[in-house]
Design an enzyme around this catalytic site. Structure first.
Site, PDB file in Angstrom:
ATOM      1  N   HIS A  99       1.450   1.174  -4.676  1.00 32.58           N
ATOM      2  CA  HIS A  99       1.993   0.448  -5.826  1.00 32.58           C
ATOM      3  C   HIS A  99       1.769   1.223  -7.108  1.00 32.58           C
ATOM      4  O   HIS A  99       0.714   1.818  -7.308  1.00 32.58           O
ATOM      5  CB  HIS A  99       1.352  -0.940  -5.959  1.00 32.58           C
ATOM      6  CG  HIS A  99      -0.145  -0.907  -5.942  1.00 32.58           C
ATOM      7  ND1 HIS A  99      -0.871  -0.813  -4.773  1.00 32.58           N
ATOM      8  CD2 HIS A  99      -1.059  -0.923  -6.949  1.00 32.58           C
ATOM      9  CE1 HIS A  99      -2.159  -0.798  -5.052  1.00 32.58           C
ATOM     10  NE2 HIS A  99      -2.302  -0.841  -6.379  1.00 32.58           N
ATOM     11  N   HIS A 101       1.253   0.914 -11.126  1.00 31.86           N
ATOM     12  CA  HIS A 101       0.867  -0.007 -12.192  1.00 31.86           C
ATOM     13  C   HIS A 101       1.682   0.354 -13.430  1.00 31.86           C
ATOM     14  O   HIS A 101       1.828   1.548 -13.751  1.00 31.86           O
ATOM     15  CB  HIS A 101      -0.610   0.178 -12.571  1.00 31.86           C
ATOM     16  CG  HIS A 101      -1.591  -0.242 -11.519  1.00 31.86           C
ATOM     17  ND1 HIS A 101      -2.200  -1.474 -11.523  1.00 31.86           N
ATOM     18  CD2 HIS A 101      -2.074   0.410 -10.435  1.00 31.86           C
ATOM     19  CE1 HIS A 101      -3.032  -1.557 -10.487  1.00 31.86           C
ATOM     20  NE2 HIS A 101      -2.968  -0.419  -9.814  1.00 31.86           N
TER      21      HIS A 101
HETATM   22  P1  5GP Z   1      -5.341  -1.085  -7.047  1.00 28.73           P
HETATM   23  O1  5GP Z   1      -6.774  -1.242  -7.481  1.00 28.73           O
HETATM   24  O2  5GP Z   1      -5.208  -1.137  -5.549  1.00 28.73           O
HETATM   25  O3  5GP Z   1      -4.676   0.119  -7.643  1.00 28.73           O
HETATM   26  O4  5GP Z   1      -4.562  -2.311  -7.663  1.00 28.73           O
HETATM   27  C1  5GP Z   1      -4.358  -3.506  -6.967  1.00 28.73           C
HETATM   28  C2  5GP Z   1      -3.848  -4.515  -7.980  1.00 28.73           C
HETATM   29  O5  5GP Z   1      -3.311  -5.619  -7.283  1.00 28.73           O
HETATM   30  C3  5GP Z   1      -4.928  -5.048  -8.907  1.00 28.73           C
HETATM   31  O6  5GP Z   1      -4.582  -4.750 -10.254  1.00 28.73           O
HETATM   32  C4  5GP Z   1      -4.949  -6.545  -8.626  1.00 28.73           C
HETATM   33  O7  5GP Z   1      -5.144  -7.331  -9.771  1.00 28.73           O
HETATM   34  C5  5GP Z   1      -3.583  -6.784  -8.000  1.00 28.73           C
HETATM   35  N1  5GP Z   1      -3.560  -7.871  -7.036  1.00 28.73           N
HETATM   36  C6  5GP Z   1      -4.428  -8.066  -6.009  1.00 28.73           C
HETATM   37  N2  5GP Z   1      -4.079  -9.161  -5.309  1.00 28.73           N
HETATM   38  C7  5GP Z   1      -2.969  -9.655  -5.905  1.00 28.73           C
HETATM   39  C8  5GP Z   1      -2.147 -10.800  -5.619  1.00 28.73           C
HETATM   40  O8  5GP Z   1      -2.350 -11.565  -4.685  1.00 28.73           O
HETATM   41  N3  5GP Z   1      -1.090 -11.000  -6.457  1.00 28.73           N
HETATM   42  C9  5GP Z   1      -0.805 -10.167  -7.501  1.00 28.73           C
HETATM   43  N4  5GP Z   1       0.250 -10.477  -8.243  1.00 28.73           N
HETATM   44  N5  5GP Z   1      -1.567  -9.084  -7.786  1.00 28.73           N
HETATM   45  C10 5GP Z   1      -2.643  -8.835  -6.999  1.00 28.73           C
END
Ligand code: 5GP
Ligand code: ZN
Length: 138
Positions: A99, A101
């Site tokens: 993903h 951001h």
């Molecule tokens: P990472 O740390 O993997 O780069 O980012 C994962 C992101 O996913 C985090 O910013 C977190 O807030 C978001 N996230 C985790 N679970 C959910 C969810 O169930 N729904 C949404 N909309 N975002 C999520």
């Protein structure tokens, strides 16, 4: 993938606030935003990290990212944007479904930037040589 939160969002088993959708990609609000309007963009198909995403999909992913970023800029009237993609746990990846951001930034918002470092003598040349050697055509 049965235990993937983002696959469950794609299938509709977990709700989200969708902001963008096409045949291959889905954009939605991050549930714990770094700043208001923080969005995530994912491929609907499950790939764990950026390095697992097929090269053929990179163009479409980036084109969708551009659309989402432009919309976030217009909607939030932010002064800048951090576009980020964490690869693996050591880099902060918590959800193993690739993903982007898209994080709106505002002048004086006080959010921290990455700390910067320096090279020891000659270390930069060694790294230049090492990295570029993996990019040379065979
Ligand atoms: P990472 O740390 O993997 O780069 O980012 C994962 C992101 O996913 C985090 O910013 C977190 O807030 C978001 N996230 C985790 N679970 C959910 C969810 O169930 N729904 C949404 N909309 N975002 C999520
Ligand atoms: Zn997934």
């Amino acid at each position: 993938m049965d235990d993937c939160i983002f696959c469950k969002i794609v299938s509709g088993d977990i709700p989200c606030h969708t902001i963008y959708e096409d045949d291959e990609y889905l954009g939605f609000l991050d549930i714990r935003p770094v700043s208001k309007g923080h969005c995530l963009l994912i491929p609907k198909k499950h790939f764990e990290t950026f390095l697992d995403l097929p090269v053929e999909m990179m163009g479409g992913f980036t084109a969708a990212l551009r659309k989402v970023t432009e919309a976030v800029v217009k909607a939030t009237t932010c002064d800048g944007v951090n576009i980020g993609l964490n690869v693996n746990k050591a880099a902060g990846q918590e959800v193993f479904h690739v993903h982007h951001h898209v994080i709106p930034r505002f002048e004086g918002d006080g959010l921290s930037q990455w700390a910067r470092n320096t090279y020891d003598a000659g270390e930069d040349l060694i790294l230049r040589e090492k990295i570029s050697s993996f990019l040379k055509e065979e």
